[in-house]
Design a protein around this motif. Structure first.
Motif: not given
Length: 115
Positions: A13, A16-17, A19-21
């Motif tokens: 997680d 993924e966070q 990457r999302w940022l």
């Protein structure tokens, strides 16, 4: 900045966070001893041919790591727990190298995952 995560802290997680940022996430996986850790960094980060597979060369190569785009690099050393359990001195040296590079570069952060 260095972030340390264990196997119970939802490391996937976290990745993924990042990457999302919009971070440029680069993952180095594992290593059971000094040689295999240096090989993992060389392979997973596509370090240059001059990389001499020693701690000083790792520090120099990470200092020269090019950003692929205008985003902070998040260097993730995943599955570091095996080395920590087998060779604490080598593990501590890798962490020292990673933290030194993170301190020197404003565009690079480090995550160490010990699962």
């Amino acid at each position: 900045m260095t972030t340390f995560l264990g196997r119970h802290s939802e490391p996937d997680d976290h990745i993924e966070q990042l990457r999302w940022l919009g971070h440029d996430v680069r993952i180095v996986s594992g290593g059971e001893d000094r040689e295999s850790v240096l090989d993992a960094f060389a392979t997973d980060l596509a370090l240059p041919d001059w990389f001499g597979r020693n701690w000083d060369a790792l520090l120099d190569a990470l200092r020269d790591l090019d950003p692929s785009r205008e985003a902070p690099i998040e260097l993730v050393w995943d599955h570091a727990g095996t080395l920590r359990a087998r060779d604490r001195e080598a593990y501590d040296t890798v962490v020292d190298v990673l933290e030194q590079v993170a301190d020197e570069r404003d565009d690079l952060n480090v995550t160490v995952i010990t699962r």
